[in-house]
Scaffold this active site. Sequence first.
Site, PDB file in Angstrom:
ATOM      1  N   ASN A   7       0.883  -1.167   0.000  1.00 23.17           N
ATOM      2  CA  ASN A   7       0.000   0.000   0.000  1.00 23.17           C
ATOM      3  C   ASN A   7       0.922   1.217   0.000  1.00 23.17           C
ATOM      4  OD1 ASN A   7      -1.818   2.007   0.469  1.00 23.17           O
ATOM      5  ND2 ASN A   7      -2.717   1.088   2.305  1.00 23.17           N
ATOM      6  N   ARG A  91      -2.520  -2.181  -3.478  1.00 19.35           N
ATOM      7  CA  ARG A  91      -3.747  -1.434  -3.240  1.00 19.35           C
ATOM      8  C   ARG A  91      -3.716  -0.174  -4.112  1.00 19.35           C
ATOM      9  NH1 ARG A  91      -5.724   1.765   2.167  1.00 19.35           N
ATOM     10  NH2 ARG A  91      -7.773   2.254   1.351  1.00 19.35           N
ATOM     11  N   HIS A 180     -12.896   2.537   0.129  1.00 17.48           N
ATOM     12  CA  HIS A 180     -12.917   1.447   1.123  1.00 17.48           C
ATOM     13  C   HIS A 180     -13.602   0.209   0.549  1.00 17.48           C
ATOM     14  CE1 HIS A 180     -13.140   4.779   4.426  1.00 17.48           C
ATOM     15  NE2 HIS A 180     -11.884   4.371   4.319  1.00 17.48           N
ATOM     16  N   GLU A 385      -8.312  -5.574   5.249  1.00 14.15           N
ATOM     17  CA  GLU A 385      -8.126  -5.229   3.837  1.00 14.15           C
ATOM     18  C   GLU A 385      -6.915  -5.937   3.240  1.00 14.15           C
ATOM     19  OE1 GLU A 385      -8.775  -1.082   5.161  1.00 14.15           O
ATOM     20  OE2 GLU A 385      -9.587  -0.776   3.160  1.00 14.15           O
TER      21      GLU A 385
END
Length: 397
Positions: A7, A91, A180, A385
Site C-alpha cells: 500500500n 492497493r 474502502h 483489507e
Amino acid sequence: MNILVINCGSSSLKYQLIDSDSKDVLAKGLCERIGIEGSQITHTPKGGEKKTEQIPMPDHVAAVDAVLAKLTDATVGVVTSLDQIDAVGHRIVHGGEKFASSVVITDEVIKAIEEVSDLAPLHNPANLIGIRSCQKLMPGVPMVAVFDTAFHQTMPKKAYLYGLPYEYYEKYKVRRYGFHGTSHDYVSGRIAQILGKKREDLKIIVCHLGNGASVSAVMNGECVDTSMGLTPLEGLIMGTRCGDIDPAVIGFLAQKEGKTAEEMIDICNKKSGVLGLSGGVSSDFRDLAAAEESGNELASTALSAWSYRVAKYIGAYTAAMNGVDVIVFTAGVGENNITARAEIMSYLGYLGVTVNEDANCVRGEEVEISTADSNVKVWVVPTDEEMAIAEQTAALV
Ligand code: AMP
C-alpha cells in the site's frame, strides 16, 4: 502462496507478507519519510519484535529494496529468498469506471491507472510508483491491482450521478465512486458467511468507521450505494474530513478568508471532521472521549454530530434498499468504540433494533451486538483489507 501486499503512499509504504493458504501474516511493516531526511523502516516478523531502523530511502525503489532485505534477512526475515514471494498485490485507490474488479497488472493496466490519475492526484501516482518499483526489483513476479473503488462500480446511475449538468459526467467522469471497497466487500461477504446465508439474500449496511469513514448499502450481493463520492471527502463526518456540506460553503469561506478553492478543499480534508468540530482537540476518538469526560463541550458536540451523521446514513440506506437485515460495524472506531456504537444504535429503535449491552462491550472481535429478538441484526466484524488483497491476488495469479 506467499503474497506481498503493498500500500504505497507519496512518502510512505505499508507492507504485509501473507501466506494466502494458511492466512498467516508472516511479516508486516511500514516505510516512512521516503524521499525525505530521516527515512525509517518499522518491521515486525510473525511472533517477533517490532523494530524501527533509520535507513536512507531516497525514493520508492530504495524503500521496496529495504522491505525485500528485511523479508529475506537472516535474523528478522521470514523467507530465505525472493523466489518464495509468489506474487504482489497492490492497493490502488482509484480505478475510475475502468475497473470493476481486481486485475493482473499489465502495461495496459498501468496505462489505464495513469489515465484515471486526475481523479486521485495524490494517491494514484504514488500507487503507480509502488508498482514500478516492485517490477524493477522483482522482474517476472506476477502483480495484481486491487482497487478501492471497484466494489462500488455496481451502483446504479441514480445513485452515482450528482445533480449537476450531465455534460460534466460525460466530459470529465465527475460522479460518485466510493472508496474502502475492499473492506465493504470483505465485511459484507463475511457477515453473510457468519449468518450462514448467501450475500445475495441479504440487505446489508456496512459502517466502515475509522479515521476515514464510509457507509455502504449491499443488496442482491452488490453495492447499491455508498457515502463517499468523487473523492473520499463526501459523506460521513470523519477524523479530519468534513463529509457532506453545502458546496456553496467553499466559495463563501474562500472569499471571507482570502483562500483559493484548493486551500479550502485542503482544510475540508485535513482540518475538519471531529478534529475541526472539537476546536482542534484531536482526530482520534480516544482523545475525544477523554476530553468529553473532562467536560470539554466541543469534544462532546463533535462526537454527537459524528454519530448523528452515521445514523442518518443508516436511515437513508434502509430506504434505498426498502429494508435492512443486518447492520455491521467495522474499522478502528466501529470495532473498538463501544460508546460510539451505542450512540448510533440509540437512533435505530424505529427499525426494531435492540442492543445486547453485554455483547457491545467487546472490542475487535466478530460479535453480534443486538439481542436474539432484535428485528434487525447488528454485528461487529473486524475488517482485514490486506488479507482481502492477498486472497484476491492469489485467486488471480
Ligand atoms: P482506523 O482508521 O480504522 O485505523 O481507525 C482509527 C480510529 O479508531 C481512531 O480514531 C482511534 O481512536 C479509533 N480506535 C482504535 N482503537 C480504539 C479503542 N480501543 N477505543 C476507541 N477508539 C479506538
